[in-house]
Scaffold this motif. Structure first.
Motif, PDB file in Angstrom:
ATOM      1  N   SER A   1     -18.910 -16.390 118.564  1.00 33.10           N
ATOM      2  CA  SER A   1     -19.645 -15.736 119.755  1.00 33.10           C
ATOM      3  C   SER A   1     -19.459 -14.384 119.602  1.00 33.10           C
ATOM      4  CB  SER A   1     -19.263 -16.190 121.119  1.00 33.10           C
ATOM      5  OG  SER A   1     -17.800 -16.019 121.151  1.00 33.10           O
ATOM      6  N   ASP A   2     -18.820 -13.650 118.835  1.00 32.61           N
ATOM      7  CA  ASP A   2     -18.538 -12.009 118.683  1.00 32.61           C
ATOM      8  C   ASP A   2     -19.492 -11.397 117.852  1.00 32.61           C
ATOM      9  OD1 ASP A   2     -16.303 -12.209 120.388  1.00 32.61           O
ATOM     10  OD2 ASP A   2     -14.900 -12.461 118.889  1.00 32.61           O
ATOM     11  N   ASP A   3     -19.889 -10.338 118.290  1.00 31.90           N
ATOM     12  CA  ASP A   3     -20.862  -9.498 117.422  1.00 31.90           C
ATOM     13  C   ASP A   3     -20.051  -8.641 116.592  1.00 31.90           C
ATOM     14  OD1 ASP A   3     -23.865  -8.276 117.274  1.00 31.90           O
ATOM     15  OD2 ASP A   3     -22.622  -6.616 117.559  1.00 31.90           O
ATOM     16  N   VAL A   4     -20.132  -8.873 115.505  1.00 29.61           N
ATOM     17  CA  VAL A   4     -19.363  -7.891 114.351  1.00 29.61           C
ATOM     18  C   VAL A   4     -20.485  -7.167 113.536  1.00 29.61           C
ATOM     19  CG1 VAL A   4     -17.669  -8.135 112.405  1.00 29.61           C
ATOM     20  CG2 VAL A   4     -17.518  -9.843 114.457  1.00 29.61           C
ATOM     21  N   SER A   5     -20.065  -6.152 113.132  1.00 27.86           N
ATOM     22  CA  SER A   5     -20.841  -4.941 112.510  1.00 27.86           C
ATOM     23  C   SER A   5     -19.977  -4.181 111.870  1.00 27.86           C
ATOM     24  CB  SER A   5     -21.894  -4.427 113.077  1.00 27.86           C
ATOM     25  OG  SER A   5     -21.436  -3.655 114.164  1.00 27.86           O
ATOM     26  N   VAL A   6     -20.330  -3.662 110.637  1.00 26.33           N
ATOM     27  CA  VAL A   6     -19.542  -2.562 110.017  1.00 26.33           C
ATOM     28  C   VAL A   6     -20.411  -1.148 109.616  1.00 26.33           C
ATOM     29  CG1 VAL A   6     -18.094  -2.111 107.677  1.00 26.33           C
ATOM     30  CG2 VAL A   6     -18.161  -4.314 108.733  1.00 26.33           C
ATOM     31  N   GLY A   7     -19.510  -0.068 110.041  1.00 21.33           N
ATOM     32  CA  GLY A   7     -20.246   1.146 110.092  1.00 21.33           C
ATOM     33  C   GLY A   7     -19.743   2.023 108.759  1.00 21.33           C
ATOM     34  N   VAL A   8     -20.698   2.175 108.012  1.00 25.46           N
ATOM     35  CA  VAL A   8     -20.105   2.660 106.593  1.00 25.46           C
ATOM     36  C   VAL A   8     -20.589   4.421 106.514  1.00 25.46           C
ATOM     37  CG1 VAL A   8     -19.729   2.461 104.086  1.00 25.46           C
ATOM     38  CG2 VAL A   8     -19.879   0.432 105.521  1.00 25.46           C
ATOM     39  N   THR A   9     -19.968   5.190 105.823  1.00 29.86           N
ATOM     40  CA  THR A   9     -20.421   6.404 105.347  1.00 29.86           C
ATOM     41  C   THR A   9     -19.850   6.272 103.825  1.00 29.86           C
ATOM     42  OG1 THR A   9     -18.309   7.681 106.125  1.00 29.86           O
ATOM     43  CG2 THR A   9     -20.425   7.417 107.621  1.00 29.86           C
ATOM     44  N   LEU A  10     -20.678   7.037 102.970  1.00 30.16           N
ATOM     45  CA  LEU A  10     -20.213   7.211 101.756  1.00 30.16           C
ATOM     46  C   LEU A  10     -21.060   8.451 101.230  1.00 30.16           C
ATOM     47  CD1 LEU A  10     -19.262   6.343  98.705  1.00 30.16           C
ATOM     48  CD2 LEU A  10     -21.416   5.116  98.485  1.00 30.16           C
ATOM     49  N   ALA A  11     -19.872   9.254 100.373  1.00 29.52           N
ATOM     50  CA  ALA A  11     -20.133  10.712  99.987  1.00 29.52           C
ATOM     51  C   ALA A  11     -19.944  10.664  98.475  1.00 29.52           C
ATOM     52  CB  ALA A  11     -19.637  11.922 100.750  1.00 29.52           C
ATOM     53  N   GLY A  12     -20.551  11.110  97.562  1.00 33.07           N
ATOM     54  CA  GLY A  12     -20.194  11.309  96.316  1.00 33.07           C
ATOM     55  C   GLY A  12     -21.274  12.326  95.652  1.00 33.07           C
ATOM     56  N   THR A  13     -20.963  12.601  94.166  1.00 31.20           N
ATOM     57  CA  THR A  13     -22.009  13.372  93.366  1.00 31.20           C
ATOM     58  C   THR A  13     -22.493  12.441  92.298  1.00 31.20           C
ATOM     59  OG1 THR A  13     -20.240  13.775  92.106  1.00 31.20           O
ATOM     60  CG2 THR A  13     -20.705  15.380  93.852  1.00 31.20           C
ATOM     61  N   THR A  14     -23.794  12.828  91.734  1.00 28.03           N
ATOM     62  CA  THR A  14     -24.621  12.248  90.981  1.00 28.03           C
ATOM     63  C   THR A  14     -23.815  12.305  89.603  1.00 28.03           C
ATOM     64  OG1 THR A  14     -26.014  13.922  90.822  1.00 28.03           O
ATOM     65  CG2 THR A  14     -26.755  12.154  92.117  1.00 28.03           C
ATOM     66  N   PRO A  15     -23.848  11.330  88.955  1.00 30.85           N
ATOM     67  CA  PRO A  15     -23.077  11.518  87.362  1.00 30.85           C
ATOM     68  C   PRO A  15     -23.842  11.965  86.399  1.00 30.85           C
ATOM     69  CG  PRO A  15     -24.077   9.424  87.558  1.00 30.85           C
ATOM     70  CD  PRO A  15     -24.362  10.030  88.936  1.00 30.85           C
ATOM     71  N   THR A  16     -23.138  12.614  85.559  1.00 27.90           N
ATOM     72  CA  THR A  16     -23.955  13.115  84.272  1.00 27.90           C
ATOM     73  C   THR A  16     -24.577  11.989  83.370  1.00 27.90           C
ATOM     74  OG1 THR A  16     -22.595  15.051  84.131  1.00 27.90           O
ATOM     75  CG2 THR A  16     -23.687  14.582  82.189  1.00 27.90           C
ATOM     76  N   VAL A  17     -25.991  12.068  82.987  1.00 30.45           N
ATOM     77  CA  VAL A  17     -26.446  10.861  82.266  1.00 30.45           C
ATOM     78  C   VAL A  17     -26.998  11.631  80.749  1.00 30.45           C
ATOM     79  CG1 VAL A  17     -26.932   9.525  84.170  1.00 30.45           C
ATOM     80  CG2 VAL A  17     -28.745  11.515  83.527  1.00 30.45           C
ATOM     81  N   THR A  18     -26.782  10.671  79.818  1.00 28.86           N
ATOM     82  CA  THR A  18     -27.322  11.162  78.523  1.00 28.86           C
ATOM     83  C   THR A  18     -28.845  10.942  78.506  1.00 28.86           C
ATOM     84  OG1 THR A  18     -26.933   8.775  77.609  1.00 28.86           O
ATOM     85  CG2 THR A  18     -25.148  10.531  77.307  1.00 28.86           C
ATOM     86  N   GLN A  19     -29.556   9.887  79.527  1.00 28.35           N
ATOM     87  CA  GLN A  19     -30.717   9.768  79.501  1.00 28.35           C
ATOM     88  C   GLN A  19     -31.084   9.417  81.006  1.00 28.35           C
ATOM     89  OE1 GLN A  19     -31.833   6.302  77.147  1.00 28.35           O
ATOM     90  NE2 GLN A  19     -34.059   6.561  77.734  1.00 28.35           N
ATOM     91  N   THR A  20     -32.327  10.111  81.328  1.00 29.92           N
ATOM     92  CA  THR A  20     -32.813  10.194  82.668  1.00 29.92           C
ATOM     93  C   THR A  20     -33.025   8.704  82.938  1.00 29.92           C
ATOM     94  OG1 THR A  20     -34.087  12.069  82.746  1.00 29.92           O
ATOM     95  CG2 THR A  20     -34.873  10.820  84.260  1.00 29.92           C
ATOM     96  N   SER A  21     -32.457   8.257  84.088  1.00 32.53           N
ATOM     97  CA  SER A  21     -32.505   6.627  84.658  1.00 32.53           C
ATOM     98  C   SER A  21     -31.969   6.579  86.091  1.00 32.53           C
ATOM     99  CB  SER A  21     -31.407   6.027  83.808  1.00 32.53           C
ATOM    100  OG  SER A  21     -30.067   6.508  83.892  1.00 32.53           O
ATOM    101  N   ASN A  22     -32.403   5.436  86.701  1.00 34.65           N
ATOM    102  CA  ASN A  22     -31.964   5.198  87.997  1.00 34.65           C
ATOM    103  C   ASN A  22     -30.662   4.763  88.175  1.00 34.65           C
ATOM    104  OD1 ASN A  22     -34.513   5.395  89.550  1.00 34.65           O
ATOM    105  ND2 ASN A  22     -34.991   3.392  88.716  1.00 34.65           N
TER     106      ASN A  22
END
Length: 348
Positions: free
Chosen positions: A78-99
């Motif tokens: 019967s309880d309402d449960v949620s999780v609030g999240v924050t995330l910070a980071g830097t984009t990695p170096t890639v050898t080929q452009t990609s998602n």
């Protein structure tokens, strides 16, 4: 979920901030772990579990993968449960452009098996060298098109359509070069458009070249048509076997021209040029044979024809002399008749 930056490609080392809430299903309790992972470097996680709106103490993590135990998420149904999240980071170096994965969220059972389909948020991370390489390749293709245009111009080929494509491609490349790395997608779209323009330019140039070859091949055919009409209009040559040979050669040339035009229509410009060359050879043979036959015929009609241009001049001179002699004779005869009539008048 809120992501900052919210749009566009990202360069390596760009700071990315995410904020989102994971809501537990209403009226149920969880028996699975909540797992979140990221491809961002130096990640900083912070999460708070809310139970009926009441927050627990924030929890931080600097790991690539954050695993929130099912023990921390299990409450009464019967309880309402949620999780609030924050995330910070830097984009990695890639050898080929990609998602790259900014965050992946999924559930995991007690045996470590992934439950259901994960939620994934991605962003394109650019290898700046990819844009430079794409621009360099496009410039090389553009330079080749310019060389091809200059070569065909020297041959008398109409290159206007290809030049229009060249100018359009050059504009797209210049536009791509001026864009910052964050507009990688736009830059690549410009380069893609430019390479398409270049390809179209080469094709249009090839087509114009083939059409020019066909036009050249038509020349001897047009010339021989004039001589054929001359021969067919004279009874002494209309049924001559040599004329039949000339006509047959001419028809073969015309069939090659027709085939060449068909190849142009289908876009097979190399084959069109090949057929045009055959047409020119055959048409030229027909014309040469017709010209030789014409000289033979006119030589027969004109006894001075064998002397060529001099013979023609001599023949014309003889004709003029003959006409002159006739004129003199007529004048003399006229004078004699006039004098006789005058004498008759004097005698009454």
């Amino acid at each position: 979920m809120t992501i900052n930056p919210s749009s566009g490609a990202l360069t390596p080392g760009t700071t990315v901030d995410l904020s989102f809430t994971v809501q537990e299903p209403s009226g149920s309790s969880t028996l699975n772990d909540l797992v979140m992972s990221t491809a961002l470097t130096s990640p900083q996680w912070s999460y708070i579990i809310y139970v009926n709106g009441n927050p627990t103490a924030p929890t931080q993590s600097a790991q690539e993968t954050l695993d929130i135990s099912s023990f921390l998420l299990t409450y009464k149904s019967s309880d309402d449960v949620s999780v609030g999240v924050t995330l910070a980071g830097t984009t990695p170096t890639v050898t080929q452009t990609s998602n790259q994965t900014l965050v992946q969220i999924y559930e995991e059972d007690t045996n470590g098996n992934q439950i259901g389909t994960p939620y994934i948020a991605t962003a394109m991370v650019v290898n700046p060298a990819d844009v430079s390489t794409a621009i360099a390749n496009a410039n090389a293709q553009l330079s080749q098109l310019k060389t091809d245009i200059d070569e065909k111009t020297a041959l008398g080929v109409d290159t206007s359509a290809a030049e229009a494509q060249y100018n359009a491609a050059q504009s797209q490349i210049t536009q791509a070069q001026a864009l910052p790395a964050t507009q990688y997608t736009t830059a690549l779209n410009d380069i893609t458009t430019a390479t398409s323009d270049i390809s179209n330019g080469e094709s249009l140039l090839d087509k114009s070249w083939a059409e020019a070859e066909i036009s050249t091949a038509q020349g001897p055919v047009n010339n021989v048509d004039t001589l054929i009409a001359f021969f067919q209009g004279n009874q002494s040559t209309a049924n001559d076997p040599k004329l039949s040979t000339i006509i047959n050669e001419r028809e073969i040339a015309v069939s090659y021209i027709s085939a060449a035009n068909d190849f142009v229509t289908s876009g097979n410009f190399a084959s069109a040029r090949s057929k045009a060359e055959q047409a020119y050879t055959e048409g030229n043979q027909s014309y040469n044979d017709a010209e030789a036959f014409y000289i033979q015929v006119t030589t027969t009609w004109n006894p001075f024809g064998a002397l060529g241009d001099i013979g023609s001049i001599f023949s014309s001179s003889v004709l003029l002399i003959g006409v002159g002699v006739v004129a003199v004779v007529l004048i003399v005869v006229g004078i004699i008749i006039y004098r006789k009539r005058s004498r008759w008048d004097e005698l009454g």
